[in-house]
Design a protein around this motif. Structure first.
Motif, PDB file in Angstrom:
ATOM      1  N   TYR A 191       0.844  -1.228   0.145  1.00  0.00           N
ATOM      2  CA  TYR A 191      -0.029  -0.062   0.009  1.00  0.00           C
ATOM      3  C   TYR A 191       1.035   1.308   0.062  1.00  0.00           C
ATOM      4  N   LYS A 192       0.249   2.328  -0.536  1.00  0.00           N
ATOM      5  CA  LYS A 192       0.975   3.627  -0.753  1.00  0.00           C
ATOM      6  C   LYS A 192       1.603   3.979   0.914  1.00  0.00           C
ATOM      7  N   HIS A 193       2.803   4.734   0.681  1.00  0.00           N
ATOM      8  CA  HIS A 193       3.401   5.060   2.059  1.00  0.00           C
ATOM      9  C   HIS A 193       2.538   6.468   2.277  1.00  0.00           C
ATOM     10  N   PRO A 194       2.154   6.696   3.509  1.00  0.00           N
ATOM     11  CA  PRO A 194       1.190   7.926   3.554  1.00  0.00           C
ATOM     12  C   PRO A 194       1.828   9.213   3.302  1.00  0.00           C
ATOM     13  N   GLN A 195       3.400   9.300   3.290  1.00  0.00           N
ATOM     14  CA  GLN A 195       3.978  10.648   3.376  1.00  0.00           C
ATOM     15  C   GLN A 195       4.497  10.837   1.855  1.00  0.00           C
ATOM     16  N   GLU A 196       5.035   9.566   1.440  1.00  0.00           N
ATOM     17  CA  GLU A 196       5.744   9.474   0.197  1.00  0.00           C
ATOM     18  C   GLU A 196       5.068   8.819  -0.887  1.00  0.00           C
ATOM     19  N   ALA A 197       4.443   9.494  -1.818  1.00  0.00           N
ATOM     20  CA  ALA A 197       3.538   8.610  -2.770  1.00  0.00           C
ATOM     21  C   ALA A 197       4.095   7.964  -3.786  1.00  0.00           C
ATOM     22  N   SER A 198       5.650   7.981  -3.895  1.00  0.00           N
ATOM     23  CA  SER A 198       6.294   7.246  -4.648  1.00  0.00           C
ATOM     24  C   SER A 198       6.853   5.888  -4.142  1.00  0.00           C
ATOM     25  N   LEU A 199       6.454   5.692  -2.758  1.00  0.00           N
ATOM     26  CA  LEU A 199       6.860   4.549  -2.187  1.00  0.00           C
ATOM     27  C   LEU A 199       5.717   3.697  -1.743  1.00  0.00           C
ATOM     28  N   CYS A 200       5.855   2.251  -1.629  1.00  0.00           N
ATOM     29  CA  CYS A 200       4.842   1.149  -1.436  1.00  0.00           C
ATOM     30  C   CYS A 200       5.362   0.524  -0.057  1.00  0.00           C
ATOM     31  N   ILE A 201       4.571  -0.004   0.633  1.00  0.00           N
ATOM     32  CA  ILE A 201       4.781  -0.533   1.974  1.00  0.00           C
ATOM     33  C   ILE A 201       4.248  -1.855   2.049  1.00  0.00           C
ATOM     34  N   VAL A 202       4.836  -2.929   2.501  1.00  0.00           N
ATOM     35  CA  VAL A 202       4.165  -4.143   2.487  1.00  0.00           C
ATOM     36  C   VAL A 202       2.777  -4.176   3.381  1.00  0.00           C
ATOM     37  N   CYS A 203       1.877  -4.731   2.827  1.00  0.00           N
ATOM     38  CA  CYS A 203       0.632  -4.790   3.718  1.00  0.00           C
ATOM     39  C   CYS A 203       0.981  -5.485   4.824  1.00  0.00           C
ATOM     40  N   PRO A 204       0.576  -4.836   6.181  1.00  0.00           N
ATOM     41  CA  PRO A 204       0.676  -5.454   7.429  1.00  0.00           C
ATOM     42  C   PRO A 204      -0.223  -6.526   7.787  1.00  0.00           C
ATOM     43  N   VAL A 205      -0.046  -7.676   9.170  1.00  0.00           N
ATOM     44  CA  VAL A 205      -0.910  -8.503   9.512  1.00  0.00           C
ATOM     45  C   VAL A 205      -2.119  -7.894   9.679  1.00  0.00           C
ATOM     46  N   GLY A 206      -3.096  -8.817   9.483  1.00  0.00           N
ATOM     47  CA  GLY A 206      -4.686  -8.539   9.875  1.00  0.00           C
ATOM     48  C   GLY A 206      -5.355  -7.664   8.782  1.00  0.00           C
ATOM     49  N   HIS A 207      -4.550  -7.434   7.701  1.00  0.00           N
ATOM     50  CA  HIS A 207      -5.141  -6.637   6.476  1.00  0.00           C
ATOM     51  C   HIS A 207      -4.678  -7.255   5.082  1.00  0.00           C
ATOM     52  N   TYR A 208      -5.375  -6.904   4.107  1.00  0.00           N
ATOM     53  CA  TYR A 208      -4.996  -7.155   2.771  1.00  0.00           C
ATOM     54  C   TYR A 208      -4.968  -6.058   2.094  1.00  0.00           C
ATOM     55  N   CYS A 209      -4.140  -6.117   0.957  1.00  0.00           N
ATOM     56  CA  CYS A 209      -3.889  -4.634   0.359  1.00  0.00           C
ATOM     57  C   CYS A 209      -4.258  -4.702  -0.894  1.00  0.00           C
ATOM     58  N   GLU A 210      -5.192  -3.896  -1.777  1.00  0.00           N
ATOM     59  CA  GLU A 210      -5.726  -3.980  -2.917  1.00  0.00           C
ATOM     60  C   GLU A 210      -5.657  -2.259  -3.541  1.00  0.00           C
ATOM     61  N   GLU A 211      -5.226  -2.310  -4.594  1.00  0.00           N
ATOM     62  CA  GLU A 211      -5.035  -0.836  -5.333  1.00  0.00           C
ATOM     63  C   GLU A 211      -4.479   0.263  -4.221  1.00  0.00           C
ATOM     64  N   GLY A 212      -3.512  -0.313  -3.697  1.00  0.00           N
ATOM     65  CA  GLY A 212      -2.693   0.552  -2.765  1.00  0.00           C
ATOM     66  C   GLY A 212      -3.254   0.933  -1.510  1.00  0.00           C
ATOM     67  N   ILE A 213      -4.082   0.203  -0.941  1.00  0.00           N
ATOM     68  CA  ILE A 213      -5.015   0.610   0.120  1.00  0.00           C
ATOM     69  C   ILE A 213      -5.068  -0.654   0.985  1.00  0.00           C
ATOM     70  N   ALA A 214      -4.507  -0.458   2.399  1.00  0.00           N
ATOM     71  CA  ALA A 214      -4.598  -1.518   3.497  1.00  0.00           C
ATOM     72  C   ALA A 214      -5.947  -1.593   4.129  1.00  0.00           C
ATOM     73  N   ILE A 215      -6.493  -2.759   3.758  1.00  0.00           N
ATOM     74  CA  ILE A 215      -7.915  -3.091   4.215  1.00  0.00           C
ATOM     75  C   ILE A 215      -8.036  -3.816   5.420  1.00  0.00           C
ATOM     76  N   PRO A 216      -8.566  -3.791   6.552  1.00  0.00           N
ATOM     77  CA  PRO A 216      -8.551  -4.755   7.608  1.00  0.00           C
ATOM     78  C   PRO A 216      -9.505  -5.823   7.145  1.00  0.00           C
ATOM     79  N   CYS A 217      -8.730  -7.305   7.832  1.00  0.00           N
ATOM     80  CA  CYS A 217      -9.585  -8.325   7.464  1.00  0.00           C
ATOM     81  C   CYS A 217     -11.131  -8.125   8.283  1.00  0.00           C
ATOM     82  N   PRO A 218     -12.186  -8.565   7.656  1.00  0.00           N
ATOM     83  CA  PRO A 218     -13.423  -8.350   7.937  1.00  0.00           C
ATOM     84  C   PRO A 218     -13.612  -9.431   9.333  1.00  0.00           C
ATOM     85  N   ALA A 219     -14.601  -8.756  10.403  1.00  0.00           N
ATOM     86  CA  ALA A 219     -14.842  -9.686  11.355  1.00  0.00           C
ATOM     87  C   ALA A 219     -15.387 -11.011  11.037  1.00  0.00           C
TER      88      ALA A 219
END
Length: 737
Positions: A191-219
């Motif tokens: 997902y996109k770095h919140p400060q650097e638009a040219s950087l992408c960060i690995v999706c954290p645990v408990g989330h999945y990342c689509e289209e550069g956005i980190a989305i929490p795994c649903p309940a």
């Protein structure tokens, strides 16, 4: 990277202590784990969340700040390390915050620190990152060509070959080797770095990342590793557990399905699937509805019940599998909890009544009774019979007779109620009266107070000094009138009161003569008070107890006696009285002229004597005035001034007690005396004249001084001219000069 969430392990339910509730028959029934005794100690209930509970008496106390308590836990627990606790409930701090030392409020992370979703406390900003603001939820990656050490708020520059720059950079995905400040499209799993638009960060645990956005795994699911690319990469929550939104690892025991509920695979909330009514969950972590067991007999299980269910309340019964308690029918009751069938509903005993669902039979109130069993309403309690009293609760028959001196209408709860006492002036020696009109009239010579009757409260004998006709209400109601008395009790009529004896007086209601007659008065038979008959004016009496008018004595001479006098009043100074029987001050006569009355109580005035005089009402006599004479023993002022005037040619000095014409009181030589009516004093002959003879009466009788002599005195009053003096030569010479 997994979130490390602290787990509070609750003691096994089977090891918790049991507390008890007391039934109406004194039987102790255990309260199951997590339940406490109710305030009336007849039922058990869950300890509410947020409170500590005292099972022995059923009291509860709010948890202190920094403590919490889940429902069914008896003691307050220390707040979880990652939460704050207020009002007894635990709440996690949000990103960028951490609990304070006492776990009572959330504080912002200071600059150089951050706190993510799963963090317990604020963490130092890692090397290669910077945290410039307070309350940051994640660190910012240092731009290319710069780096930082642990806990920094800014980055510093370095070359690309620096080991520091190579060793601390987080995994980044750059789309091209060319540096560009233009926005980039992140690949799935980043997902996109919140400060650097040219950087992408690995999706954290408990989330999945689509289209550069980190989305929490649903309940109902969790994300066990980094870099998940789609929703289907989230793992479904296992059966027996529940998974909240954004769960980062397989759920721990803290997220076991609670008692009374079951959690099938993919459960999102702890209370989503309760055990149906009539069943109960026996343990935590149940995976299906079939694990919910049928409710035990003697208990009932509403939706979401935990085993073995809630105890069936008194006044109700619960067969096995009961959804709601069944109420015992009217006229029955159950004395204990946990009844299992209609047979446990007992027949209501005599003396009581039992409405529907009664736990304890309701006793009939005082004033009523019930001889039958199985009664179900208050109207079944019968009114106490007339002439009887029902003094206790739960009577099956009236328990006492009415008392003497009282009546007991139907429904009486006391045999001697004050409102049912026989009225004053009446009595009752019976125990079966129902109305006050049945009370008998009090007999003559006695008095009957309220409630008179029987050996314990007999009529009272009439008091001395009083009489009691039939129906008398109290012993002193009818008093012997004034002027009479009675030393005996038990009189019936006024005529029996005796007249007061002579010399005494008798007030109203006297049991003996009230007192002796007052001095200055007399008291014939039947006198009402000591001053009723005063001694007449002109008489007196110093004694008490006079019986008749003749005991009053005549007022003595020199005094007067008003009506009722006990001591004669003396005539005042300057007055007198020669006879007895004076009645008023006016009866004292004024002392006559020529006399004096110098003392009070004068009987005979005293004469002034020759040489003195007085006017009427004199307390003393005065010497005769100059120019007058008082040759009488009783000279009055009027006689002295008008008759006893000194004649011309005579000298009358002060206090003269004889007639000047009959004594040697001629006007002295050198003076002339015109008489007391003109001038009481002798007048000297004027200079140029003389008088060698006494008794001159006017100035013309003074002799002119002869020639060749002189008649002169500088002080003629002291040295009067009684003879001419021969003229000396020197005097002549001096005269002609």
């Amino acid at each position: 990277m997994y979130c490390r969430i602290p787990v509070v392990l609750i003691s096994s339910i089977m090891n918790e202590r049991l507390y008890y509730a007391m039934t109406s028959r004194g039987v102790l029934q255990p309260c199951f784990p997590g339940l406490i005794t109710s305030e009336d100690r007849v039922e058990c209930r869950l300890c509410p969340a947020g409170f500590s509970c005292f099972p022995a008496n059923g009291s509860i106390s709010l948890c202190s700040p920094g403590e919490h308590s889940p429902e069914g836990i008896l003691q307050c627990l220390t707040c979880p390390i990652d939460s704050v606790c207020t009002f007894g409930f635990a709440q996690k701090c949000g990103p960028g915050k951490e609990p304070n030392f006492h776990h009572t409020e959330c504080n912002d992370c200071p600059p150089g620190f951050y706190s993510g979703v799963c963090a317990i406390n604020c963490l130092q900003c890692p090397a290669g990152s910077y945290c410039p603001d307070s309350g940051m939820s994640q660190p910012l990656t240092c731009p290319p060509g710069s780096t930082s050490t642990l806990g920094q708020t800014s980055c510093h520059g370095c070359n690309d070959t620096s080991s520091m720059c190579r060793g601390v950079m987080p995994p980044l995905r750059r789309l091209s080797d060319q540096k560009s400040s233009q926005p980039i499209a992140c690949v799935p799993g980043t997902y996109k770095h919140p400060q650097e638009a040219s950087l992408c960060i690995v999706c954290p645990v408990g989330h999945y990342c689509e289209e550069g956005i980190a989305i929490p795994c649903p309940a109902g699911s969790y994300g066990p590793k980094e870099g998940l690319q789609r929703l289907t990469d989230c793992t479904i929550c296992p059966a027996g557990f529940y998974c909240l939104e954004g769960t980062s690892a397989r759920p721990s025991p803290q997220f076991l399905c609670p008692l009374g509920f079951y959690c099938e695979e993919g459960t999102a909330t702890p209370h989503g699937s309760p055990c149906p009514a009539g069943t109960a969950g026996e343990q935590v972590g149940q995976t299906s509805r079939t694990a919910c067991k049928r409710c035990s007999e003697g208990r009932f299980c509403p939706t979401g019940s935990s085993a073995p269910g809630l105890p069936c309340a008194r006044g109700r019964f619960c067969p096995a599998g009961t959804l709601e308690e069944v109420t015992c029918p009217r006229g029955t009751f159950t004395p204990h909890q946990g009844a299992i069938s209609l047979k446990d509903c007992l027949k209501c005993p005599a003396g009581f009544y039992c409405p529907e669902g009664t736990s304890d039979p309701v006793p009939c109130l005082p004033g009523s009774f019930n001889p039958l069993e199985g009664q179900d309403e208050l109207a079944d309690c019968r009114e106490c019979h007339g002439g009887k009293a029902c003094t206790q609760v739960a009577l099956t028959a009236p328990d006492v007779d009415c008392m003497h001196g009282f009546v007991c209408p139907p429904g009486s709860s006391k045999p001697n109620a004050p409102t049912n006492a026989c009225p004053p002036g009446t009595l009752s020696n019976r125990t079966d009266l129902t109305d006050r009109s049945q009370c008998q009239q009090c007999p003559a010579r006695y008095a009957c107070l309220r409630g008179t009757g029987g050996i314990h409260r007999p009529p009272l004998s009439c008091s001395v000094g009083h009489y009691c006709p039939p129906g008398t209400k109290f012993p002193t109601q009818y008093k012997c009138p004034v002027g009479t008395w009675s030393g005996q009790s038990g009189l019936e009529a006024e005529i029996e009161c005796q007249p007061c004896p002579q010399g005494w007086y008798c007030l109203v209601g006297s049991g003996a003569p009230s007192g002796r007659c007052s001095s200055g008065h007399y008291c014939p038979e039947g006198t009402a008070y000591g001053s009723q008959f005063p001694c007449p004016a002109g008489t007196y009496s110093i004694h008490m107890g006079n019986r008749q008018k003749k005991d009053c004595l005549p007022c003595p001479e020199g005094s007067f006696c008003l009506e009722g006098t006990s001591k004669p009043a003396p005539c005042p100074i300057s007055t007198f009285r020669r006879v007895i029987g004076g009645q008023t001050l006016e009866d004292c006569s004024t002392c006559p002229a020529g006399y004096f009355c110098s003392h009070s109580a004068t009987v005979n005035p005293k004469v002034c004597g020759a040489g003195s005089y007085s006017d009427e009402g004199a307390a003393e006599c005065s010497p005769c005035l100059p120019g007058h004479f008082c040759n009488n023993e009783t000279t009055s002022e009027e006689a002295m001034l008008s008759v006893m005037v000194c004649p011309p040619g005579f000298l009358c000095s002060r206090g003269l007690a004889r007639d000047p014409r009959r004594s040697a009181t001629l006007c002295p030589r050198g003076f002339y005396c015109p008489g007391g009516g003109i001038d009481p004093n002798p007048i000297p002959c004027p200079n140029g004249t003389y008088s060698e003879h006494p008794g001159l009466s006017e100035v013309s009788e003074c002799v002119s001084c002869p020639g060749g002599k002189y008649c002169y005195s500088q002080h003629p009053e002291e040295h009067p001219i009684t003879a001419p003096v021969r003229l000396q030569r020197s005097c002549v010479f001096h005269y002609f000069e």
